[in-house]
Design an enzyme around this catalytic site. Structure first.
Site, short mmCIF file in Angstrom:
data_model
loop_
_atom_site.label_atom_id
_atom_site.label_comp_id
_atom_site.label_asym_id
_atom_site.label_seq_id
_atom_site.Cartn_x
_atom_site.Cartn_y
_atom_site.Cartn_z
N SER A 1 -2.66 81.44 36.19
CA SER A 1 -2.22 82.43 37.03
C SER A 1 -0.86 82.69 36.75
CB SER A 1 -2.41 82.19 38.45
OG SER A 1 -2.62 82.13 39.78
N HIS B 1 -11.28 82.23 38.21
CA HIS B 1 -9.46 82.75 37.90
C HIS B 1 -8.77 81.16 37.65
CE1 HIS B 1 -5.92 84.16 37.74
NE2 HIS B 1 -5.03 83.57 38.98
N ASP C 1 -13.30 86.34 35.74
CA ASP C 1 -12.06 86.16 36.56
C ASP C 1 -11.71 87.37 37.09
OD1 ASP C 1 -9.55 86.05 37.64
OD2 ASP C 1 -8.71 85.28 35.58
#
Length: 646
Positions: free
Chosen positions: A488, A605, A573
């Site tokens: 991330s 994600h 994502d």
């Protein structure tokens, strides 16, 4: 003779060879915890916990009462498709409430299971509706509050559910912008936190007498932090976390009618408010935790001191109270340490006795953890940076290959306790740095705000580089073998490190790292749109200022990247588009740079599938071994992985 030969081998072996730790299997480290979050029922008759299953997870109920309770309930197992995201006991002690993981469309329902007969009911049977944050109270044992975006998909209203008949009533309508609701002990919604998308400020609204109109009693400008824990026992004041008038947040009691600060309940000069322990009956504050490098409790209720003192003697590390019965006679507690799995126990207060329940990862028990320590260093501008260093489990004390493991968020933090990534990498022979760079949460308003508009080549990235320099100067890390790794925001930081400081690093690993930062802001769901303003305030206006977005997005700096990359992402994502990553990868390959690009079919994600998570760690381990020279467990694709190399 055998003993003599072994002594010769150990004598002639290279330094550190005889100390080499057994290879810690990836599946042991990263497989889902076998059990977690045990909760005792309010009437202390049953215990529930989550248990890992191949389909995602089961909720298990065990009787703690007499023979009649055991005969009526037995051991119940509830195993919804996709697993369970959240669960809690209803105050009637008869129903367990749970919410499965949201679907790809963002749908999640609230279910109730009757533990006496196993009957499961869907309390929010609506298509494409998100349910979250169930709230209960001992004063209303047959009712529960739940947030739903049923009326308008863009906002979350509060509804009250009657457990006796399943009826649903609107309790509070969201006028737009409300990001948090607060109910009193009678389950009356009497406070709300609203976020203004125009300037990122937050506003505390209240209904002092429970009747409209709403009245604003406090406000936090963009650079201030604040939130509500709940109402005090008398219902006339609120327990509020606030950074107003201090750098680190304070827990204060605020008049619910005027917003006047009545008293400071707890405050620490180095760390923000952590967990707040409330009495199960009255809701009075009994203890508050703070964590700078290690967590600790500020005990406010003297009746708890003997319990915490006795629990601290049982295990090393931090003690967390997971649940308590209504009489406050029985607790479930968790013992958390950097040196092993989380251990759970039932704590019988009257007897001052711990009854061991289980460990969350029992397969870790035979393996010795690598040493881990908290340190504070200085960035180039003098800012103090708290970090954690995990020493390699192999080697002879010479500078080791170094991995900088960057936490996500970025408004989160690395903290104390067992860290699977750090222990896995240390077991492979790497020194592991986990830096709480500027912008990390938990260390006060100034430290958090120091990360504003510091993406790209700016302060967040130089903090990581300064930590590497510290490790090299102190002969911890080998300057010729340094990799940056993260998921991330951590994945974004890895790509940014490769783009903006390629001379410092040897390689980079990114999972779900943002390639174009504007896409992160655009992907905020409608129901959470008020948070978009706060994102832009922290990052900068990447939607309105294309030059800014291009200056901090790795996608537009591929010409500066010189190091090998491992780039992984979910095919679906919303924050990292496949087409953007494809553009980045193809440009690098045209420059003959080695890039391993892995796309996981059906994933978003985060990698939800255990098989895909194991596949990613296996590929990462092999990648690091090639470029840093550490150890690696042989790679074999998990049976159910959806990974494709592109």
């Amino acid at each position: 003779m055998a003993a003599f030969l072994l002594a010769l081998i150990l004598l002639w072996a290279p330094a550190g060879w005889a100390q080499e730790a057994p290879l810690l299997p990836r599946e042991v480290v990263f497989g889902p915890p076998s059990v977690l979050r045990p909760q005792v029922a309010p009437d202390a008759r049953h215990l529930a916990w989550l248990e890992t299953t191949p389909s995602g997870g089961a909720l298990v109920v065990r009787s703690l009462g007499g023979e009649a309770d055991a005969a009526a309930a037995g051991d119940r197992r509830i195993e919804p498709a996709g697993g369970i995201a959240h669960y809690r006991w209803a105050e009637d002690g008869r129903h367990l409430l749970y919410i499965p993981r949201p679907t790809a469309k963002g749908e999640a329902h609230l279910f109730a299971v009757d533990v006496t007969n196993g009957k499961v009911r869907d309390l929010t049977p609506f298509d494409e509706v998100l349910a979250q944050h169930p709230v209960t109270s001992p004063r209303r044992p047959n009712h529960v509050l739940i947030e739903l975006n049923r009326r308008d998909r863009r906002v979350l209203d509060v509804h009250q559910v009657d457990l006796s008949d399943g009826s649903l009533q609107l309790a509070a309508e969201n006028p737009g912008g409300v990001i948090g609701w607060v109910a009193d002990r009678d389950l009356r919604v009497r406070a709300a936190v609203l976020s203004d998308p125009r300037d990122g400020s937050k506003h505390l609204l209240a209904l002092p007498d429970g009747e409209p109109p709403w009245r604003e009693i406090a406000a936090w400008p963009f650079h201030e932090e604040g939130g509500v824990v709940g109402f005090s026992p008398d219902g006339k004041s609120l327990l509020v976390e606030t950074s107003l008038s201090a750098d680190t947040s304070r827990l204060v009691r605020m008049d619910a009618a005027t917003g006047d600060e009545l008293e400071v309940v707890a405050h620490d000069l180095r760390a923000d408010v952590g967990r707040v322990l409330l009495a199960p009956g009255s809701g009075a504050v009994q203890a508050v935790s703070f964590e700078f490098l290690e967590p600790g409790w500020r005990i406010l209720d003297d009746t708890l001191r003997p319990d915490f003192a006795a629990l601290a003697k049982l295990r090393r590390g931090a003690v967390w109270v997971v649940s308590r019965d209504r009489a406050d006679a029985l607790w479930t507690v968790a013992f958390q340490s950097p040196r092993g799995p989380v251990e759970y126990a039932l704590w019988h207060r009257a007897e001052q006795r711990a009854e061991t329940l289980f460990q969350n990862r029992p397969a870790l028990e035979p393996f010795s953890p690598a040493p881990r320590e908290g340190r504070v260093i200085r960035a180039r501008d003098g800012l103090a940076l708290p970090l954690y260093l995990t020493h390699p489990a192999t080697g002879d004390g010479a500078p080791a290959p170094l991995v900088v493991a960057v936490h996500g968020g970025p408004w989160a933090r690395d903290d104390y306790g067992w860290d699977p990534v750090a222990q896995w990498l240390a077991n492979r022979g790497y020194a592991v740095l986990q830096v709480n760079y500027r912008g990390s949460a938990g260390f006060g308003r100034a430290f958090l705000s120091a990360g504003d508009e510091q993406w790209g080549p700016a302060g967040m990235q130089t903090d990581l580089a300064d930590a590497v320099a510290w490790a090299v100067d102190n002969e911890i890390g080998d300057p010729t073998r340094v990799c940056v790794y993260g998921a991330s925001f951590g994945g974004y930081a890895a790509l940014a490190a490769a783009a903006f400081q390629p001379k410092r690093y040897t390689c980079a690993v990114s999972l779900g790292g943002y390639t174009d930062v504007s896409r992160l802001v655009e992907s905020v769901p409608e129901a959470f749109a008020p948070l978009r303003g706060r994102l832009l305030g922290r990052i900068g206006d990447v939607l309105g200022d294309e030059a800014l977005n291009r200056s901090i997005s790795p996608l537009y700096h591929t010409d500066r990247i010189e190091v090998p990359l491992l780039v992984a992402q979910g095919e679906k994502d919303p924050k990292v588009r496949v087409k953007d990553t494809k553009r980045l990868v193809e440009t690098l390959r045209a420059h003959e740079l080695p890039v391993e690009w892995v796309v996981y079919r059906g994933e978003g994600h985060q990698l939800a599938s255990p098989a895909n998570r194991l596949d990613f760690y296996a590929r990462t381990e092999a990648f690091l071994a090639r470029h840093l020279g550490g150890r690696a467990e042989p790679y074999a694709p998990p049976d159910e992985t959806t990974a494709t190399l592109r």
